[in-house]
Design a protein around this motif. Sequence first.
Motif, mmCIF file in Angstrom:
data_model
loop_
_atom_site.group_PDB
_atom_site.id
_atom_site.type_symbol
_atom_site.label_atom_id
_atom_site.label_comp_id
_atom_site.label_asym_id
_atom_site.label_seq_id
_atom_site.Cartn_x
_atom_site.Cartn_y
_atom_site.Cartn_z
ATOM 1 N N LYS A 32 77.571 -56.798 0.462
ATOM 2 C CA LYS A 32 76.519 -56.366 1.380
ATOM 3 C C LYS A 32 77.120 -55.281 2.265
ATOM 4 O O LYS A 32 78.176 -55.470 2.873
ATOM 5 C CB LYS A 32 76.036 -57.544 2.234
ATOM 6 C CG LYS A 32 74.909 -57.177 3.176
ATOM 7 C CD LYS A 32 74.461 -58.396 3.966
ATOM 8 C CE LYS A 32 73.330 -58.040 4.923
ATOM 9 N NZ LYS A 32 72.868 -59.221 5.699
ATOM 10 N N ASN A 110 60.264 -50.087 -3.003
ATOM 11 C CA ASN A 110 61.274 -50.643 -2.101
ATOM 12 C C ASN A 110 62.653 -50.519 -2.730
ATOM 13 O O ASN A 110 62.807 -50.636 -3.949
ATOM 14 C CB ASN A 110 60.972 -52.120 -1.811
ATOM 15 C CG ASN A 110 59.594 -52.301 -1.203
ATOM 16 O OD1 ASN A 110 59.184 -51.527 -0.331
ATOM 17 N ND2 ASN A 110 58.864 -53.311 -1.666
ATOM 18 N N ALA A 112 67.178 -51.009 -1.880
ATOM 19 C CA ALA A 112 68.268 -51.497 -1.036
ATOM 20 C C ALA A 112 69.576 -50.985 -1.628
ATOM 21 O O ALA A 112 69.654 -50.618 -2.806
ATOM 22 C CB ALA A 112 68.262 -53.016 -0.971
#
Length: 236
Positions: A32, A110, A112
Amino acid sequence: RSGCVWSCKLKSMDSEKLFYTLLSQTECFVYKIPPRVSAAGHKAETWDRVHPLWTGKLRIEADDNDCYIRLEDKNTGALFASCKVGVGSVEQVLDSSRYFVLKIEDGKGNHAFIGLGYNVRNDAFDFNATLQDFQRRSELDKVAEQLAMESASRPPIDFSLQSGASIHVSIPGTSLTGLTKAEVVKSSEVSSEGDEIQSLLPPPPAGNTRRGAKARNPAPNTVPLPSPSAWTDFMG
């Protein structure tokens, strides 16, 4: 140094397509990552590399047109993420050659960003080199396809000999001007027969030069010496 850019999506591959494996690696790490703070790119020093988000194996598979990055469980082989390679995002970080940033899209607009890393530098090199090789091959295939389309769109060129046309061939050392086709053929046959006859003749016998030299050079004249009795007349 920023590397090549690819697009990745979390979607399963079409099971009807036949894929071949370009690369298989037993271990990789997903992280992350924080948002990018510089327009130049990401830096791995800002990641929590001590606690990876996921650990598993990686495979890169491709068919004739598409390439996918597959992240799978080490033990079960269950798919964690499948990333389609294209124009988009797999970006190498600025401060290391072992870490990359993937842009993941859900197909609905979307997206990420996640980090991908390796403990072994050679694994990172193989990963990047495999993607670059696929990109080069895809570009060459596009160029070849474009050339084929351009060639198909051009009218074909007729190279056949038109009716009534003739071809003149000039051969150095020969003169066939004014001869008919039959005469030319007959001349070539005679020439080939002469060559065959000459090739069948035996070679001339080797001369015996040493014997000839002896024959051409006779022995010189010699004067016989008188017998011993002829000397008695002068002995007193």
